[in-house]
Structure formats: structure tokens, C-alpha cells
Scaffold this active site. Structure first.
Site, PDB file in Angstrom:
ATOM      1  N   ASP A 136       0.850  -1.201   0.000  1.00 33.42           N
ATOM      2  CA  ASP A 136       0.000   0.000   0.000  1.00 33.42           C
ATOM      3  C   ASP A 136       0.878   1.240   0.000  1.00 33.42           C
ATOM      4  O   ASP A 136       1.001   1.953   1.000  1.00 33.42           O
ATOM      5  CB  ASP A 136      -0.943  -0.041   1.208  1.00 33.42           C
ATOM      6  CG  ASP A 136      -2.025  -1.104   1.037  1.00 33.42           C
ATOM      7  OD1 ASP A 136      -2.498  -1.291  -0.109  1.00 33.42           O
ATOM      8  OD2 ASP A 136      -2.382  -1.756   2.025  1.00 33.42           O
ATOM      9  N   LYS A 172     -11.869  -3.123  -5.436  1.00 32.22           N
ATOM     10  CA  LYS A 172     -13.095  -2.979  -4.636  1.00 32.22           C
ATOM     11  C   LYS A 172     -14.191  -2.291  -5.455  1.00 32.22           C
ATOM     12  O   LYS A 172     -14.797  -1.299  -5.036  1.00 32.22           O
ATOM     13  CB  LYS A 172     -12.817  -2.206  -3.344  1.00 32.22           C
ATOM     14  CG  LYS A 172     -11.912  -2.963  -2.377  1.00 32.22           C
ATOM     15  CD  LYS A 172     -11.939  -2.362  -0.990  1.00 32.22           C
ATOM     16  CE  LYS A 172     -11.220  -3.211   0.036  1.00 32.22           C
ATOM     17  NZ  LYS A 172      -9.766  -3.264  -0.101  1.00 32.22           N
ATOM     18  N   LEU A 173     -14.473  -2.862  -6.621  1.00 39.95           N
ATOM     19  CA  LEU A 173     -15.459  -2.242  -7.514  1.00 39.95           C
ATOM     20  C   LEU A 173     -16.863  -2.305  -6.919  1.00 39.95           C
ATOM     21  O   LEU A 173     -17.296  -3.346  -6.424  1.00 39.95           O
ATOM     22  CB  LEU A 173     -15.454  -2.945  -8.872  1.00 39.95           C
ATOM     23  CG  LEU A 173     -14.154  -2.889  -9.665  1.00 39.95           C
ATOM     24  CD1 LEU A 173     -14.283  -3.717 -10.946  1.00 39.95           C
ATOM     25  CD2 LEU A 173     -13.775  -1.453  -9.991  1.00 39.95           C
ATOM     26  N   GLN A 199      -7.382  -2.686  12.063  1.00 45.85           N
ATOM     27  CA  GLN A 199      -7.956  -4.012  11.825  1.00 45.85           C
ATOM     28  C   GLN A 199      -8.580  -4.529  13.116  1.00 45.85           C
ATOM     29  O   GLN A 199      -7.949  -4.508  14.171  1.00 45.85           O
ATOM     30  CB  GLN A 199      -6.874  -4.999  11.350  1.00 45.85           C
ATOM     31  CG  GLN A 199      -6.286  -4.655   9.992  1.00 45.85           C
ATOM     32  CD  GLN A 199      -7.216  -4.971   8.825  1.00 45.85           C
ATOM     33  OE1 GLN A 199      -8.422  -5.172   8.992  1.00 45.85           O
ATOM     34  NE2 GLN A 199      -6.659  -4.987   7.623  1.00 45.85           N
ATOM     35  N   GLY A 204      -0.170  -6.826   5.013  1.00 46.39           N
ATOM     36  CA  GLY A 204       0.432  -5.561   4.602  1.00 46.39           C
ATOM     37  C   GLY A 204       1.444  -5.077   5.605  1.00 46.39           C
ATOM     38  O   GLY A 204       2.612  -5.483   5.601  1.00 46.39           O
ATOM     39  N   PRO A 235     -24.093  -2.269 -12.745  1.00 50.31           N
ATOM     40  CA  PRO A 235     -23.464  -3.360 -13.512  1.00 50.31           C
ATOM     41  C   PRO A 235     -22.751  -2.902 -14.785  1.00 50.31           C
ATOM     42  O   PRO A 235     -21.636  -3.353 -15.082  1.00 50.31           O
ATOM     43  CB  PRO A 235     -24.645  -4.281 -13.822  1.00 50.31           C
ATOM     44  CG  PRO A 235     -25.610  -4.058 -12.696  1.00 50.31           C
ATOM     45  CD  PRO A 235     -25.485  -2.594 -12.348  1.00 50.31           C
TER      46      PRO A 235
HETATM   47  O1  C5P Z   1      -1.669  -3.577   6.494  1.00 49.13           O
HETATM   48  P1  C5P Z   1      -2.741  -4.637   6.542  1.00 49.13           P
HETATM   49  O2  C5P Z   1      -2.195  -6.021   6.811  1.00 49.13           O
HETATM   50  O3  C5P Z   1      -3.871  -4.275   7.472  1.00 49.13           O
HETATM   51  O4  C5P Z   1      -3.315  -4.664   5.058  1.00 49.13           O
HETATM   52  C1  C5P Z   1      -4.513  -5.325   4.724  1.00 49.13           C
HETATM   53  C2  C5P Z   1      -4.827  -5.046   3.286  1.00 49.13           C
HETATM   54  O5  C5P Z   1      -5.995  -5.758   2.928  1.00 49.13           O
HETATM   55  C3  C5P Z   1      -5.098  -3.577   2.975  1.00 49.13           C
HETATM   56  O6  C5P Z   1      -4.522  -3.320   1.701  1.00 49.13           O
HETATM   57  C4  C5P Z   1      -6.594  -3.458   2.912  1.00 49.13           C
HETATM   58  O7  C5P Z   1      -7.020  -2.505   1.969  1.00 49.13           O
HETATM   59  C5  C5P Z   1      -7.006  -4.858   2.440  1.00 49.13           C
HETATM   60  N1  C5P Z   1      -8.322  -5.313   2.868  1.00 49.13           N
HETATM   61  C6  C5P Z   1      -8.700  -5.433   4.192  1.00 49.13           C
HETATM   62  N2  C5P Z   1      -9.958  -5.865   4.527  1.00 49.13           N
HETATM   63  C7  C5P Z   1     -10.823  -6.214   3.573  1.00 49.13           C
HETATM   64  C8  C5P Z   1     -10.449  -6.120   2.230  1.00 49.13           C
HETATM   65  C9  C5P Z   1      -9.178  -5.680   1.907  1.00 49.13           C
HETATM   66  O8  C5P Z   1      -7.898  -5.148   5.067  1.00 49.13           O
HETATM   67  N3  C5P Z   1     -11.995  -6.694   3.887  1.00 49.13           N
END
Ligand code: C5P
Length: 241
Positions: free
Chosen positions: A20, A71-72, A197, A217, A76
């Protein structure tokens, strides 16, 4: 630990590193440094809006599979149009928002199916940064797992190859839908972290629960030595197998 089923490590790594970063050269050198302990590079909104299709092509030249976390979510016709551009890029996975509905996901899947790249279409269920009180604030009652299962049913019925969900929901999804759907799972924390998170597990726990890919990430990209952090996680996964 949520289950005692054995870990099946694919030949290449199940780790998907979320790079990211808005900067192409930093993203390329990080991806190169990570080496074989990472099987896929995920490019999300931060990279996509800064670097666009040319940046994606430049990342694709590194020879590592690319996951476009677009993430569209739109009507449609618009999503189908966006997908027609995406499938021309080097891409192995793409995300759509399951909340965009059945017709939108069907439109995305139809474009992917007819393409040469044939990426997995993954439906994002409930963001891993949301807990039940966040969901209630958006008008969704019941548990996060109930909502994930509802959206999973819609997405898989629309033809999506798999789902993006939190590690906490893997067991319920596998119990309801079996082993066929690809489960690509963010919210992975090797050690507890105080960040955005909310529904998290460790890499070994998530793989044991039945994840196909682990999206990781910051635990890698923000480490003092990202290559070593990725290697250590891969080593843990291999030892637990
Ligand atoms: O840094 P981290 O491990 O939190 O990164 C998680 C990645 O997954 C980010 O790029 C985030 O946009 C993506 N993501 C998420 N949760 C979701 C979908 C995608 O954390 N439900």
C-alpha cells in the site's frame, strides 16, 4: 487455534503482500526484495490511484502475480466497463464489493470469464476493520458472521471465484460452502497490533482455519526488514504444516 486441520502450503507461498504505497519505485524495490516468501503482490487503492494502469504493468514486469484490489462497486454496466480495462492488465485476482449486488457481480464475472487473463473475481464481504457496532451504525443488524454468510451466498451464486473475509469467518464459510470457494483473508497479525484491523488472527491460525491466501500488509511492509519479516512468516507457516 480455531481448528486442527492440517495446513496445506501450495508450492508457492500463500502470502499476498499488500503493498500500500503510492510510489512506483518504492513498490517495485519492495516487491523485488520480498522474494519467494511472497506469492502474490496486492495493489490497492493507494497505488492504483497514484500509478494507474501503467504502474500495474510496471509491477507485472517483475513476474510476480498481481492482485488488483479495486473494490469495484457501481451499477453493472459501469463495473463491466471497468473490468474490461482491468482484464487487459497483468492480473490474477480482482475484488468487487459483494454489497454491490447480484447483477453487478454477474457482470464482473462475465467479463473475467471471457478474458485471456481470467482473474479470480473475489467478493469483499465485510471489511476486516468493521466490528458489530460499526455494522449496526450502517444499518446491518445481527453478527458480522451472519452478514458475511449472507453476502457470501450472494457472491458465490453470482459466480464469484471466492471471497475476501476476516479470518474469524473462515470456519463458518467452509462449513456452509465447502472447500471450493477461494478464501483470501486480510486481518492477519503475527502479533497483536493496535491499528484499524478489528477481526484478526495470526498467519498460522488463519491458514489452519482454511484460508487459501493470507493478505498481509503492514506487518511486512512497515517492518525494519520487510524481506526478513516475510521470510519469518513463511517459515512459521511451513513449520506448522
Ligand atoms: O496492512 P494490513 O495487513 O492491514 O493490510 C490489509 C490489506 O488488505 C489492505 O490493503 C486493505 O485494503 C485490504 N483489505 C482489508 N480488509 C478487507 C479487504 C481488503 O484489510 N476486507
Amino acid at each position: 487455534m480455531t481448528s486442527s486441520s492440517p495446513i496445506v502450503c501450495s508450492i508457492s507461498s500463500p502470502i499476498v503482500c499488500a503493498i500500500d504505497l503510492p510510489d512506483l519505485e518504492r513498490a517495485r524495490s519492495l516487491a523485488r526484495a520480498l522474494g519467494k516468501s511472497v506469492g502474490t503482490i496486492k495493489l490497492g487503492l493507494e497505488f492504483l490511484y497514484a500509478q494507474g494502469p501503467q504502474g500495474i504493468r510496471a509491477m507485472g514486469e517483475l513476474g510476480i502475480p498481481i492482485f488488483i484490489d479495486a473494490k469495484l462497486s457501481d451499477i453493472p454496466n459501469t463495473v463491466a466497463g471497468a473490468m474490461r480495462g482491468i482484464v487487459e492488465l497483468p492480473v490474477s485476482m480482482v475484488t468487487v464489493m459483494a454489497g454491490g449486488g447480484d447483477a453487478m457481480m454477474r457482470a464482473a464475472c462475465a467479463v473475467a470469464r471471457d478474458s485471456a487473463t481470467r482473474p479470480w473475481i473475489l467478493a469483499v464481504t465485510v471489511l476486516t476493520s468493521l466490528d458489530e457496532s460499526d455494522l449496526r451504525a450502517t444499518g446491518v443488524g445481527g453478527s458480522a458472521t451472519d452478514q458475511v454468510l449472507r453476502l457470501a451466498e450472494l457472491a458465490l451464486g453470482a459466480g464469484c471465484d471466492g471471497l475476501v473475509c476476516s479470518p474469524a469467518e473462515i470456519g463458518a464459510i467452509r462449513a456452509r460452502f465447502g472447500n471450493e470457494p477461494k478464501l483470501v483473508v486480510p486481518g492477519i497479525r503475527p502479533v497483536a497490533a493496535d491499528d484499524d484491523q478489528k477481526r484478526t488472527l495470526t498467519p498460522v491460525e488463519a491458514l489452519r482455519a482454511g484460508a487459501d491466501r493470507l493478505v498481509i500488509g503492514r506487518p511486512i511492509t512497515m517492518a525494519a526488514d520487510p524481506a526478513r519479516a516475510a521470510r519469518d512468516i513463511f517459515q512459521d507457516l511451513s513449520e506448522a504444516a
